[in-house]
Write an enzyme that holds these catalytic residues in place. Sequence first.
Site, PDB file in Angstrom:
ATOM      1  CE  LYS A 203      44.172  -6.604  17.340  1.00 46.41           C
ATOM      2  NZ  LYS A 203      43.105  -7.536  17.699  1.00 46.41           N
ATOM      3  CD  GLU A 209      49.125 -11.524   2.664  1.00 48.98           C
ATOM      4  OE1 GLU A 209      49.657 -11.140   3.732  1.00 48.98           O
ATOM      5  OE2 GLU A 209      48.601 -12.648   2.521  1.00 48.98           O
ATOM      6  N   GLY A 264      40.389  -8.451  14.525  1.00 50.44           N
ATOM      7  CA  GLY A 264      40.475  -7.922  13.154  1.00 50.44           C
ATOM      8  C   GLY A 264      39.166  -8.024  12.391  1.00 50.44           C
ATOM      9  NE  ARG A 265      37.413 -14.126  13.167  1.00 50.03           N
ATOM     10  CZ  ARG A 265      38.595 -14.419  13.700  1.00 50.03           C
ATOM     11  NH1 ARG A 265      39.697 -13.886  13.205  1.00 50.03           N
ATOM     12  NH2 ARG A 265      38.687 -15.222  14.732  1.00 50.03           N
ATOM     13  CD  GLU A 350      40.806 -15.076  10.022  1.00 50.84           C
ATOM     14  OE1 GLU A 350      40.652 -13.995  10.615  1.00 50.84           O
ATOM     15  OE2 GLU A 350      41.548 -15.193   9.034  1.00 50.84           O
ATOM     16  CG  HIS A 381      20.787 -16.242 -14.657  1.00 52.94           C
ATOM     17  ND1 HIS A 381      19.880 -16.679 -15.594  1.00 52.94           N
ATOM     18  CD2 HIS A 381      20.155 -15.279 -13.934  1.00 52.94           C
ATOM     19  CE1 HIS A 381      18.767 -15.983 -15.467  1.00 52.94           C
ATOM     20  NE2 HIS A 381      18.893 -15.131 -14.462  1.00 52.94           N
ATOM     21  CE  LYS A 503      49.158 -14.538   8.717  1.00 47.95           C
ATOM     22  NZ  LYS A 503      48.840 -13.713   9.874  1.00 47.95           N
TER      23      LYS A 503
END
Length: 541
Positions: A203, A209, A264-265, A350, A381, A503
């Site tokens: 965005k 990253e 974004g999410r 978030e 398990h 950041k």
Amino acid sequence: MNLNSLPTWSALTAHYESIRDCHMRDWFASENDPAPTRADRFTINGGGLTLDFSKNRVNEQTIALLIQLARETNVQARRDEMFTGGIVNPTEHRSALHTALRTSDPSAPYAAQVKAGRAKMAVFAERVRNGQWIGYTGKPIQHVVNIGIGGSDLGPKMVVHALHHLKKSDIHIHYVSNIDGIDLQNVLEQINPEHTLAIVVSKTFTTSETMTNAHSLRDWFRRSGCSSDQLAQHFIAVSANLSEVVRFGIEPDNVFEMWEWVGGRYSLWSAVGLSIMIAIGPEKFDQLLEGAYLIDEHFRCAPLERNLPVLLGLLGIWYRNFFGLQSYVIAPYSQALHFLPAYLQQLEMESNGKSVTLDGRFIDYPTSAVVWGEPGTNSQHAFFQMLHQGPTIVPVDFIVSLAPNHSLPGHHEKLLANCFAQSEALMLGRTETEAENIVGRKQTALIPHIVFPGNRPTNTILLNELNPRSLGALIALYEHKTLVQAAIWNINPFDQWGVELGKILSKVIESDLISASSADLRKHDSSTSALIARAREAITR
Ligand code: F6P
């Protein structure tokens, strides 16, 4: 509004004291036919999904009080404000209109933009799918590499894995998110530049990253002989920041717009979902949106008492704020939903991991639970031992499809049996007498080890089958659950200031790692400066 001083809050606190020692097995056992069973009373349907919340530490009064709390905290007003494009994200002065991406109502906010954006996506996706979009040596695309992180990665990755059985088999979709170079390198080992299309999804188009991975991928293309002009056939961007995209060198025609009014999410329904559309085709992408729309309508119109996101949100509040539980588990009994827990971690934590109210006052009650999980049966398990016999209570959401998404006989019955057995065991537990009956009087030392307390709360969410519609509905269910909880906690679920500090500091540390003298490191605390010094030694060795 002070949540703790609401009359319903006090009533819920008192009610908690009155039922905290009740055992669900007694509630189930005391059912009298022909009265509706507990399962009938506490199961609701909406948007093609079924939620059985009968195995929770609740009775009718609990639900009535929780619904009253939702009314007192104006959940409906917050919901309506979101749907109608109000500024529900005041710290960024934005609306949150992911729901506008899923309606076909031409009078919905931004309807024309949404329609045009979707049409552009569909044309492009079809060209890639049918081999018309070709690489710099004239070959069709066989690999799509989605470069993005957080909301620009988790949603599309989760959906493409979930719907793998419907995916076009000769196009492979890869997701690269981590700045750790091994993530990209692993993908580079599987692909060939002539057949590869990169979609850079960000965005802001400034996320470290994503930009680092995008630059490395572009270098890889160049090293393979792809010229700067030819890169246009291999690089697509999805972003709200056109100037940065152009500065990176992606053609404006190759940009799919993201909008400020979609968080974004919450964005997989937008052009962020381009990799989904390439994988399953525009028609099935529309079905994903239709499923979400069904839950949007259900959330908007169903009475609170029969409203899936409202109930799911309220049950979370019940455990977080009254039982004081810290976490809950997402257990999809579906290997295809492998990435759902990670996706929901970002969505809920978030969004609702906040400590101030909408107007910036510090709050004194817990907000977002820790969300974690893994698909069943693998999780049985791994950590289910703790869920059954650990002293900490962790509610579980079981999610399972009644029909299989594969053709192997015998597996699905076993999968379903395991899923239902876990929620039954967590609810029932095993008493000392039952344990004694199993091992006999000779092995009394073993008895405490095979006693299960039970009374452990679970929801079961049933899908008829795992398809684009049911998946869209499932995702929207959790999106709206998140809003319901944010409304009650009086927090902003659409910003994420908490990710900023790290950041900023990482930029300083990055330059210190490369160039600082040991004197410069003194601006850090002694631990951080020692770590940097140690790493500098390793890097320069
Ligand atoms: O983690 C912070 C965050 O801003 C998320 O909210 C977002 O999903 C992610 O980074 C990626 O951001 P962008 O799409 O701008 O690269």
